[in-house]
Design a protein around this motif. Structure first.
Motif, PDB file in Angstrom:
ATOM      1  N   THR A 160       5.442 -20.893   1.501  1.00 52.59           N
ATOM      2  CA  THR A 160       5.038 -19.794   0.622  1.00 52.59           C
ATOM      3  C   THR A 160       3.814 -19.088   1.177  1.00 52.59           C
ATOM      4  O   THR A 160       3.725 -17.854   1.173  1.00 52.59           O
ATOM      5  CB  THR A 160       4.740 -20.340  -0.785  1.00 52.59           C
ATOM      6  OG1 THR A 160       5.889 -21.041  -1.264  1.00 52.59           O
ATOM      7  CG2 THR A 160       4.396 -19.214  -1.740  1.00 52.59           C
ATOM      8  N   LYS A 166       4.797 -16.890   4.145  1.00 54.41           N
ATOM      9  CA  LYS A 166       5.489 -15.668   3.716  1.00 54.41           C
ATOM     10  C   LYS A 166       4.497 -14.620   3.222  1.00 54.41           C
ATOM     11  O   LYS A 166       4.609 -13.431   3.527  1.00 54.41           O
ATOM     12  CB  LYS A 166       6.494 -16.003   2.625  1.00 54.41           C
ATOM     13  CG  LYS A 166       7.729 -16.752   3.110  1.00 54.41           C
ATOM     14  CD  LYS A 166       8.684 -17.029   1.955  1.00 54.41           C
ATOM     15  CE  LYS A 166       9.934 -17.755   2.452  1.00 54.41           C
ATOM     16  NZ  LYS A 166      10.854 -18.078   1.334  1.00 54.41           N
ATOM     17  N   ARG A 167       3.494 -15.075   2.457  1.00 53.08           N
ATOM     18  CA  ARG A 167       2.510 -14.136   1.929  1.00 53.08           C
ATOM     19  C   ARG A 167       1.676 -13.519   3.053  1.00 53.08           C
ATOM     20  O   ARG A 167       1.378 -12.326   3.048  1.00 53.08           O
ATOM     21  CB  ARG A 167       1.594 -14.868   0.945  1.00 53.08           C
ATOM     22  CG  ARG A 167       0.617 -13.952   0.226  1.00 53.08           C
ATOM     23  CD  ARG A 167      -0.018 -14.646  -0.954  1.00 53.08           C
ATOM     24  NE  ARG A 167      -0.773 -15.812  -0.538  1.00 53.08           N
ATOM     25  CZ  ARG A 167      -1.327 -16.666  -1.395  1.00 53.08           C
ATOM     26  NH1 ARG A 167      -1.180 -16.488  -2.694  1.00 53.08           N
ATOM     27  NH2 ARG A 167      -2.002 -17.701  -0.956  1.00 53.08           N
ATOM     28  N   GLN A 168       1.338 -14.340   4.048  1.00 52.04           N
ATOM     29  CA  GLN A 168       0.560 -13.806   5.164  1.00 52.04           C
ATOM     30  C   GLN A 168       1.369 -12.811   5.992  1.00 52.04           C
ATOM     31  O   GLN A 168       0.828 -11.806   6.461  1.00 52.04           O
ATOM     32  CB  GLN A 168       0.082 -14.958   6.035  1.00 52.04           C
ATOM     33  CG  GLN A 168      -0.966 -15.837   5.356  1.00 52.04           C
ATOM     34  CD  GLN A 168      -1.298 -17.065   6.163  1.00 52.04           C
ATOM     35  OE1 GLN A 168      -0.690 -17.314   7.194  1.00 52.04           O
ATOM     36  NE2 GLN A 168      -2.259 -17.859   5.688  1.00 52.04           N
ATOM     37  N   VAL A 169       2.667 -13.072   6.157  1.00 49.85           N
ATOM     38  CA  VAL A 169       3.516 -12.128   6.883  1.00 49.85           C
ATOM     39  C   VAL A 169       3.580 -10.795   6.146  1.00 49.85           C
ATOM     40  O   VAL A 169       3.514  -9.718   6.761  1.00 49.85           O
ATOM     41  CB  VAL A 169       4.933 -12.722   7.061  1.00 49.85           C
ATOM     42  CG1 VAL A 169       5.898 -11.661   7.572  1.00 49.85           C
ATOM     43  CG2 VAL A 169       4.892 -13.890   8.038  1.00 49.85           C
ATOM     44  N   THR A 170       3.698 -10.836   4.816  1.00 51.39           N
ATOM     45  CA  THR A 170       3.736  -9.600   4.023  1.00 51.39           C
ATOM     46  C   THR A 170       2.447  -8.807   4.200  1.00 51.39           C
ATOM     47  O   THR A 170       2.473  -7.580   4.349  1.00 51.39           O
ATOM     48  CB  THR A 170       3.946  -9.947   2.539  1.00 51.39           C
ATOM     49  OG1 THR A 170       5.145 -10.695   2.408  1.00 51.39           O
ATOM     50  CG2 THR A 170       4.054  -8.678   1.701  1.00 51.39           C
ATOM     51  N   GLU A 171       1.308  -9.497   4.162  1.00 50.47           N
ATOM     52  CA  GLU A 171       0.030  -8.808   4.346  1.00 50.47           C
ATOM     53  C   GLU A 171      -0.059  -8.154   5.721  1.00 50.47           C
ATOM     54  O   GLU A 171      -0.529  -7.026   5.866  1.00 50.47           O
ATOM     55  CB  GLU A 171      -1.112  -9.800   4.155  1.00 50.47           C
ATOM     56  CG  GLU A 171      -1.268 -10.306   2.728  1.00 50.47           C
ATOM     57  CD  GLU A 171      -2.360 -11.355   2.619  1.00 50.47           C
ATOM     58  OE1 GLU A 171      -3.002 -11.619   3.648  1.00 50.47           O
ATOM     59  OE2 GLU A 171      -2.558 -11.885   1.510  1.00 50.47           O
ATOM     60  N   GLU A 184       2.412  -7.114   7.573  1.00 49.18           N
ATOM     61  CA  GLU A 184       3.300  -5.943   7.605  1.00 49.18           C
ATOM     62  C   GLU A 184       2.627  -4.729   6.970  1.00 49.18           C
ATOM     63  O   GLU A 184       2.735  -3.608   7.483  1.00 49.18           O
ATOM     64  CB  GLU A 184       4.610  -6.267   6.887  1.00 49.18           C
ATOM     65  CG  GLU A 184       5.498  -7.251   7.657  1.00 49.18           C
ATOM     66  CD  GLU A 184       6.724  -7.639   6.872  1.00 49.18           C
ATOM     67  OE1 GLU A 184       6.768  -7.353   5.654  1.00 49.18           O
ATOM     68  OE2 GLU A 184       7.662  -8.232   7.470  1.00 49.18           O
ATOM     69  N   LYS A 185       1.925  -4.947   5.856  1.00 48.92           N
ATOM     70  CA  LYS A 185       1.223  -3.826   5.206  1.00 48.92           C
ATOM     71  C   LYS A 185       0.123  -3.270   6.100  1.00 48.92           C
ATOM     72  O   LYS A 185      -0.048  -2.046   6.225  1.00 48.92           O
ATOM     73  CB  LYS A 185       0.630  -4.307   3.883  1.00 48.92           C
ATOM     74  CG  LYS A 185       1.666  -4.617   2.807  1.00 48.92           C
ATOM     75  CD  LYS A 185       0.994  -5.096   1.526  1.00 48.92           C
ATOM     76  CE  LYS A 185       2.020  -5.419   0.456  1.00 48.92           C
ATOM     77  NZ  LYS A 185       1.387  -5.927  -0.792  1.00 48.92           N
ATOM     78  N   GLU A 238       1.656  -1.224   8.878  1.00 48.65           N
ATOM     79  CA  GLU A 238       2.130   0.079   8.416  1.00 48.65           C
ATOM     80  C   GLU A 238       0.977   1.063   8.274  1.00 48.65           C
ATOM     81  O   GLU A 238       1.069   2.227   8.676  1.00 48.65           O
ATOM     82  CB  GLU A 238       2.844  -0.106   7.076  1.00 48.65           C
ATOM     83  CG  GLU A 238       3.480   1.185   6.561  1.00 48.65           C
ATOM     84  CD  GLU A 238       4.216   0.971   5.255  1.00 48.65           C
ATOM     85  OE1 GLU A 238       4.693   1.962   4.689  1.00 48.65           O
ATOM     86  OE2 GLU A 238       4.304  -0.192   4.809  1.00 48.65           O
ATOM     87  N   ARG A 290      -5.984 -14.568  -3.691  1.00 54.36           N
ATOM     88  CA  ARG A 290      -5.944 -14.134  -2.301  1.00 54.36           C
ATOM     89  C   ARG A 290      -7.370 -13.902  -1.818  1.00 54.36           C
ATOM     90  O   ARG A 290      -8.199 -13.317  -2.529  1.00 54.36           O
ATOM     91  CB  ARG A 290      -5.122 -12.846  -2.198  1.00 54.36           C
ATOM     92  CG  ARG A 290      -4.832 -12.389  -0.775  1.00 54.36           C
ATOM     93  CD  ARG A 290      -3.767 -11.300  -0.790  1.00 54.36           C
ATOM     94  NE  ARG A 290      -4.153 -10.181  -1.644  1.00 54.36           N
ATOM     95  CZ  ARG A 290      -4.829  -9.107  -1.215  1.00 54.36           C
ATOM     96  NH1 ARG A 290      -5.168  -9.014   0.058  1.00 54.36           N
ATOM     97  NH2 ARG A 290      -5.138  -8.137  -2.041  1.00 54.36           N
TER      98      ARG A 290
END
Length: 584
Positions: A384, A387-392, A394-395, A398, A527
């Motif tokens: 978990t 996954k959260r670090q990957v999402t951050e 990606e943001k 971008e 976070r």
């Protein structure tokens, strides 16, 4: 007639009666036959494995009137008197009671006198590791070069505590634990001679409880036979030794699999009512799961299990748990067993340990049903977090790409904010420089700096730092440089005085540990967001901070032919573009 304890009545009186130490017996017998006996021996090994007994048998063998012989006759006057302990020339000394230098000096003075009753003087020093350093020093010279009529036999359970100078002057023999098969055979023979009826399961369980010590096995058998009038059953052994039947182990393991807290608490209460101690139950339960792990991991593990009499009965339960589950269970039980030693409420810790174990099978599915990552032993919480670090990331990527397109003006002809023509690198692309990270929406954090959530986090910050230190002291060393300045929804903003401390804290592994501490200590997931303290102070004082620019895009000046200065190329090659900032 007065009763004599079984371990005394059945103490071996010759080498052939010894159990489980054939490698030592054969060496000593060959030395006697070939007249190659040493002047000093060191017998080391676990308790109850025959060290002192072997020393006495050796003393009889070298002093037997029909010898020296590979086997003492036990019939001559010398053998019978040595067995009875009535020969002054064969002296058994307890080093725990005679550990001082004065006792050793007295021994050293008496060594020089010739034996008066038998052929050779034999000094058996039991628990020799208890001697003081001064006593060892006083013994050294005599131990190295004793008179020809003297033999020293040192016995110890802790050879690592002996000086190397003493060990080097002796022939060392390491006694091993007696195997279950050898112990079982010896106990069955003794039961037949003593008129004791014992079940095979009971004898095997007694052997396992003795942990390889023949004396301990005979003591347990003697105690149980006295209670049961010579009828020894498996249930009686369990009852008198405080053991738990394997059926109860299986039931307890099943409640852990089912997460049935009510049944588990009732089982604990039943065990306590039966007179079982919490620490003994914890020890037995840890052995049980250890045996399950052995059965699951090692083929033909019946020789490696400590409490399981029939491994086939346990294979089904072992299959129900995965190896990571069993590792976690054993680690948890071991942790709480250590805590029990210092607790005034051991039963409460036992209950807490089992309550914690109830959540492990629910968090981790069995190996047959789990995904590959979990089967490899990866914790679900770590997945978990990743996954959260990957999402951050990606943001952030971008935002960086959007900032890069704006700066290049669509075609890369105008650098935003630079006021000059485009200056590109060798690859033609703009270079991202390392700038101070400012969290987006900084004004929202400033508005929340005096909120109740912020005050609550600040009041508990000392506890947070201590919890991080308990997890990993190196992370704490970097993290303590920061202080919480604002809490916004599920984010805690920490301002750092030093950029190195902030960057190290931001590393995914370190950040993950800190956020796990947040969730465990504060009761909900938070976070971690970081920035520099000087930027925060500017923001709350009304200064201008580039809150929306986490990265800056810079372009190199064209130098003559469009290249960079040589030292710039060298710096980029040495440190990489992420760490090098080129300012005009």
């Amino acid at each position: 007639m007065e009763h004599i304890a079984l371990y005394r009545a059945w103490r071996p009186q010759s080498f052939q009666d010894m159990v489980g130490q054939q490698h030592i017996i054969r060496t000593l017998q060959n030395a006697i036959r070939e007249q190659r006996l040493s002047h000093a021996y060191l017998f080391s090994g676990p308790r109850g494995t025959g060290k002192t007994t072997t020393a006495k048998v050796l003393a009889k063998a070298v002093n037997c009137e029909k010898g020296p012989a590979a086997e003492p006759c036990n019939e001559c006057e010398a053998c019978r008197r040595i067995t009875a302990g009535a020969v002054m020339d064969v002296l058994e000394i307890d080093a725990a009671s005679n550990r001082g230098v004065e006792e050793i000096r007295d021994l050293r003075e008496k060594v020089k006198y010739a034996p008066t009753e038998v052929r050779q003087k034999v000094y058996i020093i039991d628990e020799v590791h208890m001697l003081t350093t001064e006593a060892f020093n006083a013994l050294l010279k005599t131990l190295e070069e004793p008179p020809p009529h003297v033999m020293f036999i040192l016995a110890t359970t802790e050879p690592h505590r002996l000086p190397a100078t003493v060990i080097s002057r002796c022939q060392r023999f390491d006694f091993r634990r007696v195997s279950i098969e050898e112990q079982s055979g010896r106990l069955k023979m003794i039961c037949e001679q003593e008129g004791i009826t014992a079940e095979d399961e009971a004898i095997q369980y007694i052997c396992r409880l003795s942990e390889g010590g023949m004396r301990d096995a005979l003591s347990i058998l003697d105690q149980i036979a006295s209670f049961t009038d010579g009828q020894v059953s498996y249930e009686q052994v369990l009852s008198l030794t405080g053991g738990i039947p394997s059926k109860q182990f299986s039931q307890l393991a099943q409640t852990l699999l089912d997460g049935d807290v009510g049944s588990m608490m009732q089982m604990i209460e039943d065990l306590m009512q039966e007179g079982k101690s919490a620490d003994k139950c914890m020890e037995n339960l840890m052995y049980y799961f250890r045996d399950l792990l052995m059965i699951k991991t090692v083929p033909q593990a019946d020789k490696l299990t400590e409490r399981v009499l029939d491994p086939e009965d346990y294979r089904e339960m072992a299959h129900a748990f995965s190896r990571p589950q069993l590792f976690r269970i054993i680690e948890t039980l071991n942790h709480y067993q250590t805590e029990m030693k210092y607790s005034q409420q051991p039963q409460m810790l036992f209950e807490v340990a089992l309550l914690k174990l109830c959540s492990i099978p629910q968090q981790e599915h069995t190996s047959a049903d789990r995904p590959a990552a979990s089967a490899a032993g990866v914790d679900s919480g770590e997945i978990t977090q990743l996954k959260r670090q990957v999402t951050e990331l990606e943001k952030k990527l971008e935002k960086a790409l959007q900032g890069g397109l704006t700066a290049s003006g669509g075609g890369g002809t105008q650098a935003s904010g630079q006021g000059g023509s485009s200056r590109s690198s060798k690859g033609g692309a703009p270079r991202v420089s390392r700038a101070a990270k400012i969290p987006s929406g900084l004004e929202k954090y400033v508005a929340q700096k005096d909120s109740s959530d912020t005050s609550m986090i600040q009041s508990k910050w000392h506890q947070v730092l201590q919890a991080v230190k308990d997890e990993k002291v190196t992370i704490h060393a970097w993290f303590m440089n920061g202080e919480p300045v604002s809490v916004l929804e599920d984010s805690i903003l920490v301002a750092f005085k030093n950029d190195i401390h902030r960057e190290t804290t931001e590393k995914p592994m370190n950040k993950g540990v800190i956020e796990q501490v947040f969730e465990r200590l504060l009761g909900q997931p938070y976070r971690l967001v970081t920035m520099m303290l000087k930027d925060w102070n500017e923001a709350i004082q009304g200064g201008t901070v580039a809150a929306e620019k986490p990265f800056e895009l810079e372009h190199e000046e064209e130098q003559g032919g469009g290249g960079k200065e040589p030292w710039v190329d060298e710096a980029l090659q040495m440190f990489g573009e992420d760490l090098v900032v080129i300012k005009e």
